[in-house]
Design a protein around this motif. Sequence first.
Motif, PDB file in Angstrom:
ATOM      1  N   PHE A  72     -13.659  -9.451  14.240  1.00 55.58           N
ATOM      2  CA  PHE A  72     -14.043 -10.522  15.152  1.00 55.58           C
ATOM      3  C   PHE A  72     -12.827 -11.319  15.644  1.00 55.58           C
ATOM      4  O   PHE A  72     -12.965 -12.390  16.226  1.00 55.58           O
ATOM      5  CB  PHE A  72     -15.077 -11.460  14.505  1.00 55.58           C
ATOM      6  CG  PHE A  72     -16.355 -10.743  14.093  1.00 55.58           C
ATOM      7  CD1 PHE A  72     -16.740  -9.550  14.714  1.00 55.58           C
ATOM      8  CD2 PHE A  72     -17.163 -11.249  13.095  1.00 55.58           C
ATOM      9  CE1 PHE A  72     -17.910  -8.880  14.336  1.00 55.58           C
ATOM     10  CE2 PHE A  72     -18.336 -10.590  12.715  1.00 55.58           C
ATOM     11  CZ  PHE A  72     -18.711  -9.400  13.332  1.00 55.58           C
ATOM     12  N   GLY A  73     -11.638 -10.811  15.360  1.00 54.60           N
ATOM     13  CA  GLY A  73     -10.442 -11.356  16.014  1.00 54.60           C
ATOM     14  C   GLY A  73      -9.562 -12.247  15.167  1.00 54.60           C
ATOM     15  O   GLY A  73      -8.586 -12.803  15.666  1.00 54.60           O
ATOM     16  N   ALA A  74      -9.890 -12.393  13.878  1.00 58.22           N
ATOM     17  CA  ALA A  74      -9.048 -13.269  13.049  1.00 58.22           C
ATOM     18  C   ALA A  74      -7.768 -12.554  12.626  1.00 58.22           C
ATOM     19  O   ALA A  74      -7.730 -11.333  12.540  1.00 58.22           O
ATOM     20  CB  ALA A  74      -9.822 -13.702  11.803  1.00 58.22           C
ATOM     21  N   THR A  75      -6.764 -13.356  12.355  1.00 60.14           N
ATOM     22  CA  THR A  75      -5.578 -12.851  11.668  1.00 60.14           C
ATOM     23  C   THR A  75      -5.854 -13.044  10.191  1.00 60.14           C
ATOM     24  O   THR A  75      -6.219 -14.144   9.765  1.00 60.14           O
ATOM     25  CB  THR A  75      -4.339 -13.697  12.059  1.00 60.14           C
ATOM     26  OG1 THR A  75      -4.247 -13.668  13.470  1.00 60.14           O
ATOM     27  CG2 THR A  75      -3.080 -13.176  11.424  1.00 60.14           C
ATOM     28  N   ILE A  76      -5.680 -11.956   9.440  1.00 58.61           N
ATOM     29  CA  ILE A  76      -6.068 -12.013   8.028  1.00 58.61           C
ATOM     30  C   ILE A  76      -4.832 -12.041   7.140  1.00 58.61           C
ATOM     31  O   ILE A  76      -3.903 -11.259   7.347  1.00 58.61           O
ATOM     32  CB  ILE A  76      -6.881 -10.746   7.639  1.00 58.61           C
ATOM     33  CG1 ILE A  76      -8.066 -10.519   8.593  1.00 58.61           C
ATOM     34  CG2 ILE A  76      -7.316 -10.793   6.183  1.00 58.61           C
ATOM     35  CD1 ILE A  76      -9.238 -11.424   8.388  1.00 58.61           C
ATOM     36  N   THR A  77      -4.826 -12.922   6.153  1.00 53.17           N
ATOM     37  CA  THR A  77      -3.840 -12.830   5.076  1.00 53.17           C
ATOM     38  C   THR A  77      -4.601 -12.437   3.819  1.00 53.17           C
ATOM     39  O   THR A  77      -5.546 -13.126   3.423  1.00 53.17           O
ATOM     40  CB  THR A  77      -3.120 -14.174   4.834  1.00 53.17           C
ATOM     41  OG1 THR A  77      -2.495 -14.573   6.052  1.00 53.17           O
ATOM     42  CG2 THR A  77      -2.061 -14.053   3.742  1.00 53.17           C
ATOM     43  N   LYS A  78      -4.174 -11.299   3.234  1.00 52.81           N
ATOM     44  CA  LYS A  78      -4.848 -10.830   2.019  1.00 52.81           C
ATOM     45  C   LYS A  78      -4.037 -11.246   0.805  1.00 52.81           C
ATOM     46  O   LYS A  78      -2.850 -10.929   0.721  1.00 52.81           O
ATOM     47  CB  LYS A  78      -4.962  -9.304   2.032  1.00 52.81           C
ATOM     48  CG  LYS A  78      -5.875  -8.783   3.108  1.00 52.81           C
ATOM     49  CD  LYS A  78      -5.970  -7.268   3.034  1.00 52.81           C
ATOM     50  CE  LYS A  78      -6.863  -6.755   4.159  1.00 52.81           C
ATOM     51  NZ  LYS A  78      -6.968  -5.300   4.185  1.00 52.81           N
ATOM     52  N   VAL A  79      -4.671 -11.932  -0.112  1.00 50.74           N
ATOM     53  CA  VAL A  79      -4.005 -12.292  -1.367  1.00 50.74           C
ATOM     54  C   VAL A  79      -4.371 -11.220  -2.391  1.00 50.74           C
ATOM     55  O   VAL A  79      -5.553 -10.964  -2.635  1.00 50.74           O
ATOM     56  CB  VAL A  79      -4.439 -13.695  -1.845  1.00 50.74           C
ATOM     57  CG1 VAL A  79      -3.820 -14.020  -3.193  1.00 50.74           C
ATOM     58  CG2 VAL A  79      -4.056 -14.739  -0.809  1.00 50.74           C
ATOM     59  N   GLN A  80      -3.329 -10.592  -2.945  1.00 51.17           N
ATOM     60  CA  GLN A  80      -3.570  -9.437  -3.827  1.00 51.17           C
ATOM     61  C   GLN A  80      -3.932  -9.869  -5.244  1.00 51.17           C
ATOM     62  O   GLN A  80      -3.316 -10.775  -5.797  1.00 51.17           O
ATOM     63  CB  GLN A  80      -2.295  -8.576  -3.952  1.00 51.17           C
ATOM     64  CG  GLN A  80      -1.689  -8.123  -2.652  1.00 51.17           C
ATOM     65  CD  GLN A  80      -2.548  -7.095  -1.936  1.00 51.17           C
ATOM     66  OE1 GLN A  80      -3.277  -6.340  -2.590  1.00 51.17           O
ATOM     67  NE2 GLN A  80      -2.503  -7.089  -0.615  1.00 51.17           N
ATOM     68  N   LEU A  81      -4.918  -9.181  -5.801  1.00 50.68           N
ATOM     69  CA  LEU A  81      -5.190  -9.303  -7.238  1.00 50.68           C
ATOM     70  C   LEU A  81      -4.452  -8.146  -7.900  1.00 50.68           C
ATOM     71  O   LEU A  81      -4.574  -7.010  -7.452  1.00 50.68           O
ATOM     72  CB  LEU A  81      -6.685  -9.189  -7.511  1.00 50.68           C
ATOM     73  CG  LEU A  81      -7.584 -10.160  -6.747  1.00 50.68           C
ATOM     74  CD1 LEU A  81      -9.047  -9.903  -7.096  1.00 50.68           C
ATOM     75  CD2 LEU A  81      -7.217 -11.603  -7.068  1.00 50.68           C
ATOM     76  N   LYS A  82      -3.699  -8.471  -8.961  1.00 55.74           N
ATOM     77  CA  LYS A  82      -2.841  -7.423  -9.539  1.00 55.74           C
ATOM     78  C   LYS A  82      -3.222  -7.145 -10.984  1.00 55.74           C
ATOM     79  O   LYS A  82      -3.503  -8.090 -11.743  1.00 55.74           O
ATOM     80  CB  LYS A  82      -1.381  -7.868  -9.481  1.00 55.74           C
ATOM     81  CG  LYS A  82      -0.905  -8.116  -8.067  1.00 55.74           C
ATOM     82  CD  LYS A  82       0.477  -8.721  -8.050  1.00 55.74           C
ATOM     83  CE  LYS A  82       0.807  -9.208  -6.642  1.00 55.74           C
ATOM     84  NZ  LYS A  82       1.545 -10.443  -6.612  1.00 55.74           N
ATOM     85  N   PRO A  83      -3.182  -5.850 -11.369  1.00 54.14           N
ATOM     86  CA  PRO A  83      -3.520  -5.530 -12.757  1.00 54.14           C
ATOM     87  C   PRO A  83      -2.579  -6.216 -13.748  1.00 54.14           C
ATOM     88  O   PRO A  83      -3.014  -6.668 -14.806  1.00 54.14           O
ATOM     89  CB  PRO A  83      -3.398  -4.003 -12.827  1.00 54.14           C
ATOM     90  CG  PRO A  83      -2.718  -3.568 -11.574  1.00 54.14           C
ATOM     91  CD  PRO A  83      -2.870  -4.647 -10.572  1.00 54.14           C
ATOM     92  N   GLU A  84      -1.288  -6.349 -13.374  1.00 53.91           N
ATOM     93  CA  GLU A  84      -0.341  -6.985 -14.309  1.00 53.91           C
ATOM     94  C   GLU A  84      -0.674  -8.464 -14.517  1.00 53.91           C
ATOM     95  O   GLU A  84      -0.229  -9.088 -15.460  1.00 53.91           O
ATOM     96  CB  GLU A  84       1.130  -6.781 -13.873  1.00 53.91           C
ATOM     97  CG  GLU A  84       1.506  -7.338 -12.517  1.00 53.91           C
ATOM     98  CD  GLU A  84       1.298  -6.336 -11.374  1.00 53.91           C
ATOM     99  OE1 GLU A  84       0.443  -5.438 -11.507  1.00 53.91           O
ATOM    100  OE2 GLU A  84       1.984  -6.483 -10.333  1.00 53.91           O
ATOM    101  N   ASN A  85      -1.472  -9.017 -13.616  1.00 56.46           N
ATOM    102  CA  ASN A  85      -1.937 -10.402 -13.755  1.00 56.46           C
ATOM    103  C   ASN A  85      -3.408 -10.431 -14.202  1.00 56.46           C
ATOM    104  O   ASN A  85      -4.118 -11.404 -13.957  1.00 56.46           O
ATOM    105  CB  ASN A  85      -1.757 -11.106 -12.399  1.00 56.46           C
ATOM    106  CG  ASN A  85      -1.729 -12.604 -12.511  1.00 56.46           C
ATOM    107  OD1 ASN A  85      -1.485 -13.139 -13.594  1.00 56.46           O
ATOM    108  ND2 ASN A  85      -2.010 -13.284 -11.421  1.00 56.46           N
TER     109      ASN A  85
END
Length: 383
Positions: free
Chosen positions: A121-134
Amino acid sequence: MKIPAFKLEEFWRKYEFTSPYLLCCSDAETWSLEELLSLADSDSLKLWKSLAFGYTEAPGHPLLRKEIANLYDSLNSEQIFTFAGAEEGIYCTMRVLVEPGDHVITIDPCYQSLTSLPEAFGATITKVQLKPENHWKLDLEEVRKAFRSNTKLLILNYPHNPTGTLLEKKVLEGLISLARKHGTYIFCDEVYRYLEIDETLRMPSIADAYEKGIALNVMTKSFGFAGLRIGWLATQDDAFLHEAGSYKLYTSICNSAPSEILAIMALRAKEKVLQRNRDILLKNLHILEAFIKRNQEYVSWIRPQSGTMAILKLLLPVSVEDFTQDLVRSEGVLIMPGSVFDLPGNFFRIGFGKKNMPEILQRFETYLQAQGHHYAASRKPSH
Ligand SMILES: Cc1ncc(COP(=O)(O)O)c(C=O)c1O
């Protein structure tokens, strides 16, 4: 506008009704009509017997909205709007909130529509990663860095699919204070709420905790009534809810009349419904823990904090994709490879909410150990 293929739902479309042993379901044990009727109070039985198949009220049956509002600390029925499953609630929310040029923060991995729709729908997305080491935990600092002056929406999903993690209270408070500072909505997909393994860790609903919080829930997952297709949005933000409701008039218009009555019945019996579902998943979790212990050479995991699923890592020298394909072809057992969530590494999702999980896990274990022996044998030097 093109929306990318919904990998997880395409995966289910391919396998759900052709594979005999589903080991990656995310919903609790499904209830039958007979079981539900046996829990019904006399008032909802009367509603069921006098049911008529006309259109229903767009926001949902008033008694249904009342039962749903009772799930929240501070909301009334006017602050609830029902939808066809959780999915329609996600769709209408993104349609209403996201405009081209908006900035939206999502977490990764996540249930795909929570990120594909705002992007489409036109947004700019910032993905925050979930990490196994965390331990798959959301890092508040990373979310803080992701915020921009035009961040319209922060999209969360807790308890989390697929990692089974929860948010700690102080992280949730930190997210709310960041959102408040930026005038940002928080949409929290809470469809696995009530299946926390330690119930004292249950997070407050975002609809109670934040004035621009929008909570999504559904009869599908924790309650075990996927086929009713009754979901809802709950929020203190009346203007948003009105607009999302207007959008529903272009999608399903109103709910299925029988589903509404059955959902009223189930919610009136919610203590019993949830207790049965919790009993199954806690028993299965013990079995799963013992399985992981026995098979440490082949799989590892980060123990989930909530039902109904966990992420395991396959430690064999084979891609989890090939392993999954061979497993379902030869044994009829279905696990969900991480690629469905665009999750790199040899991870897969397993579900532990269903009654038949122990039996399917046994089939899986036999296959896993046979594969383990095969790879161990192929590593031995030949004489
Ligand atoms: C996090 C999450 N949200 C929403 C949904 C969709 O739920 P429903 O099938 O009730 O529309 C799912 C289904 O897997 C899910 O995992």
